[in-house]
Every structure is written in C-alpha cells, then in structure tokens.
Enzyme design. Structure first.
Site, PDB file in Angstrom:
ATOM      1  N   ASP A  95       3.199  -0.607  -2.131  1.00 18.53           N
ATOM      2  CA  ASP A  95       4.239   0.065  -1.348  1.00 18.53           C
ATOM      3  C   ASP A  95       5.572  -0.601  -1.644  1.00 18.53           C
ATOM      4  O   ASP A  95       6.095  -1.391  -0.862  1.00 18.53           O
ATOM      5  CB  ASP A  95       3.913   0.051   0.141  1.00 18.53           C
ATOM      6  CG  ASP A  95       4.664   1.152   0.869  1.00 18.53           C
ATOM      7  OD1 ASP A  95       5.519   1.813   0.232  1.00 18.53           O
ATOM      8  OD2 ASP A  95       4.401   1.369   2.062  1.00 18.53           O
ATOM      9  N   CYS A  98       8.711  -1.219   0.755  1.00 19.81           N
ATOM     10  CA  CYS A  98       8.371  -0.940   2.146  1.00 19.81           C
ATOM     11  C   CYS A  98       9.259  -1.860   2.980  1.00 19.81           C
ATOM     12  O   CYS A  98       9.465  -3.015   2.614  1.00 19.81           O
ATOM     13  CB  CYS A  98       6.902  -1.273   2.375  1.00 19.81           C
ATOM     14  SG  CYS A  98       6.390  -1.054   4.066  1.00 19.81           S
ATOM     15  N   ASN A 202       0.444   1.449   9.247  1.00 20.04           N
ATOM     16  CA  ASN A 202       1.277   0.673  10.175  1.00 20.04           C
ATOM     17  C   ASN A 202       2.743   1.102  10.143  1.00 20.04           C
ATOM     18  O   ASN A 202       3.614   0.395  10.621  1.00 20.04           O
ATOM     19  CB  ASN A 202       1.144  -0.824   9.885  1.00 20.04           C
ATOM     20  CG  ASN A 202       1.664  -1.213   8.510  1.00 20.04           C
ATOM     21  OD1 ASN A 202       2.007  -0.345   7.705  1.00 20.04           O
ATOM     22  ND2 ASN A 202       1.733  -2.498   8.236  1.00 20.04           N
ATOM     23  N   HIS A 399       7.746 -11.540   7.440  1.00 17.96           N
ATOM     24  CA  HIS A 399       8.018 -10.104   7.610  1.00 17.96           C
ATOM     25  C   HIS A 399       7.311  -9.494   8.812  1.00 17.96           C
ATOM     26  O   HIS A 399       7.624  -8.393   9.218  1.00 17.96           O
ATOM     27  CB  HIS A 399       7.687  -9.340   6.331  1.00 17.96           C
ATOM     28  CG  HIS A 399       6.243  -8.958   6.176  1.00 17.96           C
ATOM     29  ND1 HIS A 399       5.216  -9.847   6.327  1.00 17.96           N
ATOM     30  CD2 HIS A 399       5.673  -7.771   5.893  1.00 17.96           C
ATOM     31  CE1 HIS A 399       4.066  -9.225   6.140  1.00 17.96           C
ATOM     32  NE2 HIS A 399       4.304  -7.964   5.884  1.00 17.96           N
ATOM     33  N   ALA A 401       3.659 -10.103  11.793  1.00 15.25           N
ATOM     34  CA  ALA A 401       2.580 -11.012  12.175  1.00 15.25           C
ATOM     35  C   ALA A 401       1.305 -10.794  11.383  1.00 15.25           C
ATOM     36  O   ALA A 401       0.543 -11.708  11.158  1.00 15.25           O
ATOM     37  CB  ALA A 401       2.302 -10.869  13.657  1.00 15.25           C
ATOM     38  N   GLY A 402       1.056  -9.578  10.970  1.00 19.27           N
ATOM     39  CA  GLY A 402      -0.184  -9.301  10.252  1.00 19.27           C
ATOM     40  C   GLY A 402      -1.338  -9.041  11.204  1.00 19.27           C
ATOM     41  O   GLY A 402      -1.267  -9.322  12.401  1.00 19.27           O
ATOM     42  N   LYS A 475       4.082   7.052  15.783  1.00 15.83           N
ATOM     43  CA  LYS A 475       3.167   6.411  14.830  1.00 15.83           C
ATOM     44  C   LYS A 475       2.992   7.278  13.601  1.00 15.83           C
ATOM     45  O   LYS A 475       2.803   8.475  13.711  1.00 15.83           O
ATOM     46  CB  LYS A 475       1.776   6.287  15.446  1.00 15.83           C
ATOM     47  CG  LYS A 475       1.441   5.079  16.258  1.00 15.83           C
ATOM     48  CD  LYS A 475       1.830   3.776  15.685  1.00 15.83           C
ATOM     49  CE  LYS A 475       1.009   3.303  14.507  1.00 15.83           C
ATOM     50  NZ  LYS A 475       1.586   2.092  13.903  1.00 15.83           N
TER      51      LYS A 475
END
Lengths: 476, 139
Positions: A95, A98, A202, A399, A401-402, A475
C-alpha cells in the site's frame, strides 16, 4: 524481543550490534516494556535489513514495530545510491504511501455532536468505502497518467480542494520523478475507478474532538484548540499501489542474482537504485505516491462537501498529510557528510524537526505535524517532529499502535453489531458496509497507542502535541 | 486426504492455504481460501468465467503469481470467484475461474485483499502425498 541481545543506550533506545551479514547496527526506539512485547521476528527482520547493500547509519525500529514482510512494520532504513545502495519494493510494501491527513474544522465538537447522525449519514453517502466501492471519477488511462504525475496538485486542478492545501502535504502534494510509463497496464486498470475511494480493512474517515493539548505552542501553530473538531482520513494508493508492489516484488526477486544479491527473505526484494530495474521501480513507486496523494485530496473535497451540506458556513483547513509506506530521496548528514539517501519508511512516519527547510512556514518553528491514527473508538494523536529526529532516525517516527489480535481471532471474539452498540454508548457513531469488517477492526484487537506515543516522545523522535477522540467513524 | 482449504491467523493479516492430492488441487484450494477472506464462498454463484495463464519455473513464485492474478481479477473485474480449475503443464499454469460480479448486499464482503505476499509462502508435499500451497495475503 530478548533484552540480552541488546545494548541499552537509554530508557528508550536499544542497540543490536552488527553480527553475521549485518553491515550496520540496528537500533530499536522503545520502552523496556515495548521491547519485551516485540516479536523476535522484528530483530530478525531488522538484522536482514541491516545486511542490505549500501545501508547507512543503522536499521531502525520505531516504538510500534512489529513483524512485517521482509522489513518490520515500523522500520526505517536509508541507502546511499552512490555506494551501491538498493531500493526495495518489499521495503515500501504494497500500500504505497498509505497515510493519514487531518483537517481542522471551523466547528466545535459540541456543534458536531448536535447534528452528528446527520453528518455521519452525509459523509457515508459521499465517501466511497468498503470492498468493491467505486469512485465518483471514471478516468481514462491518459487522465490517470496525469494524476500519477501530478498527485494532489492534479486533483486540485480538477476542482478537488484548493491550491493552498498543497503546502500542507509532504513534498507540496506532488513527488517529482514519477514515471507513469513504468506502471503496468494491470496496475492502471485497477485504479481507473478507484481514485477517491477509501478502501477497506483499517482504512477510515473519522470526525474527532481535540480532547487534550500537551504542547500549547505547537498546538497554536497547528490551529488546534481543546473542544475543536477535526477530521482524519486514513487511506492509500488503492489497487494501483498494490499492483505496483506485486509487479516489482516478482521482478526484483527474479533479477536479484543478476545484481549479485542473495536475499535471506524474498520479501526483501530489492535492486541497486542505479540499476535499470531500480530506476524503473522508483519511477513507478513515485507514481504510486502521487496516486495516494491524489486519492486523499479527492476524498478531502468530498468531506468538505458533506460538511457544508450540514454546516453551510463550515470550512476544513488541511493541517497536514503524512505517508507511511514510502521510499524518498532526502538529504541527510551522516558522519559529517551530506548525502542524498533513499529513505525507506515501512509503517513509519516522516517527522522532520523544527527549522527543516521543507516545512511550511507556519510550522517551521515547531516541527512537522506527525499524525498517529488510532483504531476505531480509540484516541489518535498529533505529534511534532523532534528536534533531534534527523540524527536519531533520519527524521522518522511511529505510525500507529498495530494489532494485538489477528482478524481471525477478532471476528470470533466480537460481533460487529455489538461493537457498534458499545461505541454508540460512548457517543461514537460508526457507519460501515461490513459488520464482520467492524468486528475484525474492533478497538480491543489493537494495542493501546498511548505507550507507543510516550516512547516516541521520550526517545525524541516526535513530541506530543494533542490527543484526539473519535465522534464519527466511517469504516472502510 | 481430500482437497480443501483453510485460512490461518497471521498478525495484522491472514494466511491462505490449500491442500489436495495434486499441486493443482492445492493451488485451487489456496485460491478458494483467498475468496473466503473476502466473503463466504458458498454465496458466490459460478455464472461467469475468467481465464488465467502464467508461467513460473519456481513453484513458490508460481503460487505467488497465481494468487496475485486472482487478486487482480477480483479487483479489476469487480468479481468474486468460487470455482477454480487449474491445469499445470510443467511450469505453465492455465486456469479457469468461475464466479459472479460482486453483489455487496448478498456477498457481504468483509475486506479487500491488496496483494499476495512472500510471507510464509510455501509449496510442499508430505510423505502421504498431500500437497499444500500457502501464503499470507495483505489485507
């Protein structure tokens, strides 16, 4: 990650000494707790990156680093083309560019709350989100090529946003050196109807409230006030970027032996930056960056239109636009020498310090805005590039939290409707085309970004300016 | 062991795995697993077909290219596929993909697959003769 393998440099910096194929050390910026929580794979992947030709300084992991493909997510590495340095399609990822942009509204969060449902519906009606959504624009290949060369500047010319937005995007909204000819027909075909779409997973558009200010001076420069409303848009280069990644990963893996490269992991697919393949990839990847910038610019105008349909007098000023998956040519000083380097940031944000000449005049005294998106229902943060960030990490920070939980597990743990109800109870309105998608993106499936933000702050990569809390979430 | 497919957990993304008595079946299963990441394959009718042909010497690159082609066709054709017929002739793969245009209300798609990756990419055959083809996909 095993602390014994690391040398402690400070409470927030850890060094992995060169060993085996590593040409330079690896440095992890994180608290002790975050390091302990990191997958061993991060160390392995960083070590592999540190062994790639032409790497300078060190291979860096940001506080949110986690196990990625080839490079760790949250990885930063710079290569010197003049010294045989490589460019890596794996190091940029699928991506391309992104990223997140934040818009500051001339509205208070209170005003938004008063008409939040109407605003959520207006946004959901105009923002193409989710699997298979198509954009307002149906471009010809010729027109798409213009977008790939022109980035956000192309979108402005087409009537999406204003020229004053461009100053607040990395590289003025348009990366030089993009080569649409280097992008495959397949990649272009994936994009003809996807400019101005959010995507899925996400990716999101959120209306947020500024709930906390940590740095009054920077907040003032950024125009952030407590109780103010902002909008953050998280999305990327859509099908075009994904296909460029796919195309060049294969080409680089196959060409590796002819470049004298033996790759410990195919995802490290790379080529010497000055080889024909390296140059072609750079041209295509820059087209991918411009595609992402054009995409976010089109979405910005759609967002402004939706806001004005509910609040006719409202204005949304672009605070800044940051990209996460990039390779950029930048000037850095290494060992007293000024070098032009190819800085790879994979799941990492550029975080230029105060005084950097590439920053807009309004932010030069306080540093570049660094936007850290949360997950649906959790806080996002605005940081400012740290004074010492160029020396620490080639001007980079974390970038996000994951995830802490796989999609698999998340969709088994929660139901989409239950999440939407819970969030509604907390005053957050969610609109999404997919309930399972909402479950997979449940707030509980993500790590708390607060620890990552603290580590970035204390390590000096980027310092805290403001915390944002969601009001409306569209979303993807 | 009968032919089949499954997905497996992987940090931020998801893995797809196909298995069967031949490499063809394993490749078909991996593609079906890929569809299952996006939507329930049982809801996808097989009314239209698309063809894929590609050539790769390395079996892992063959799998990667195959999954990449399925991802590309889902995106550019705006379709979902639930039937895969793979034919191998040495390094050459020819396949027919059966499916239908994406119907958001009926398919309830969850997430787009951005790309296949080399992560946990493998093609193997166990002692009992069962082939397995797997890779993590980026969503």
């Amino acid at each position: 990650m095993d602390l014994k393998s690391l040398t402690k440099l400070s409470d927030y910096a850890w060094r992995l000494e060169p060993r085996g194929r590593m040409q330079v050390a690896a440095v992890v910026y994180a608290s002790r707790a975050l390091v302990l929580d990191m997958d061993d794979k991060v160390a392995e992947q960083l070590s592999n990156v540190a062994g790639l030709p032409g790497i300078v300084g060190a291979a860096y992991a940001m506080p949110d680093a986690h196990w990625g493909y080839g490079f760790p997510i949250g990885g930063v590495a710079a290569f010197d083309p003049a010294a045989g340095g490589i460019v890596s399609a794996g190091g940029v990822g699928f991506d391309i560019a992104c990223g997140v942009r934040t818009l500051v509204a001339t509205l208070s969060a209170e005003e938004v709350r008063g008409r939040a449902v109407e605003l959520a519906d207006a946004l959901y009606a105009v923002i193409p989100a989710g699997v298979g959504s198509r954009g307002l624009l149906k471009l010809s290949v010729r027109e798409l090529d213009r977008a790939l060369s022109g980035g956000a500047a192309w979108a402005v010319k087409e009537g999406f946003g204003s020229a004053s937005d461009l100053e607040y995007i990395e590289e003025g909204g348009r990366v030089a050196g993009a080569d649409p000819e280097a992008v495959s027909d397949f990649a272009k075909k994936r994009q003809l109807e996807e400019v101005g779409t959010l995507g899925s997973g996400n990716h999101y558009l959120e209306v947020q409230e500024v709930v906390e200010i940590f740095d009054a001076k920077a907040a003032e420069a950024y125009g952030l006030v407590p109780g103010g409303a902002v909008v953050s848009i998280h999305c990327g280069s859509r099908g075009l970027g994904h296909q460029i990644g796919t195309d060049f990963l294969t080409r680089m893996v196959k060409a590796a032996p002819s470049h004298g490269l033996s790759l410990p992991d195919k995802e490290l697919a790379c080529a010497p930056a000055e080889s024909e393949l390296g140059r072609t990839y750079l041209g295509a990847m820059r087209a991918g960056i411009n595609c992402a910038l054009a995409n976010r610019q089109v979405l910005t105008q759609l967002t402004r239109d939706a806001f004005q349909s509910i609040f006719p007098a409202s204005r949304l000023r672009l605070l800044f636009d940051v990209a996460h998956n990039t390779c950029k040519e930048e000037s850095h000083e290494v060992g007293g020498r000024k070098l032009k380097l190819l800085v790879h940031r994979k799941g990492a944000t550029r975080a230029f310090p105060p005084g950097h000449p590439e920053l807009p005049a309004a932010y030069r005294a306080v540093g570049q805005p660094v936007i850290i998106g949360g997950s649906m229902g959790t806080s996002s943060y605005i940081l400012a590039g740290g004074a010492d960030s160029m020396r620490l990490s080639f001007g980079s920070s974390c970038h996000g939290a994951g995830r802490s939980m796989s999609r698999h597990q998340a969709s088994k743990t929660w139901r989409g409707l239950q999440i939407i109800e819970e969030l509604r109870g907390r005053g957050i309105i969610v609109r999404s085309a997919s309930l399972r998608g909402v479950a997979e993106e449940a707030p509980g499936a993500y790590k708390d970004s607060a620890a990552v933000i603290e580590a970035s702050h204390h390590a000096g990569l980027a310092t805290k300016v403001a915390r944002l809390s969601p009001l409306i979430c569209i979303k993807g | 062991m009968p032919a089949g497919y499954e997905t497996f957990a992987h940090k931020a993304d998801v893995g797809v795995r196909g298995f069967g008595a031949s490499l063809e079946e394993a490749l078909e299963g991996a593609a079906l697993a890929l569809t299952s990441v996006v939507a329930e394959p049982g809801r996808v009718r097989q009314v239209q077909s698309r063809a894929v042909s590609l050539e790769e010497q390395d079996p892992e690159l063959l799998l990667y290219s195959w999954l990449s082609e399925v991802v590309r066709l889902m995106d550019t054709e705006r379709m979902l596929f639930s039937g895969f017929e793979v034919h191998l002739d040495g390094p050459r793969l020819r396949a027919e993909l059966w499916g239908e245009p994406l119907d958001i209300a009926r398919h309830e798609p969850v997430v787009e697959v951005k790309a296949a990756t080399f992560e946990e990419l493998s093609v193997s055959r166990d002692a009992g003769g069962t082939w397995t083809a797997q890779a993590v996909v980026d969503v």
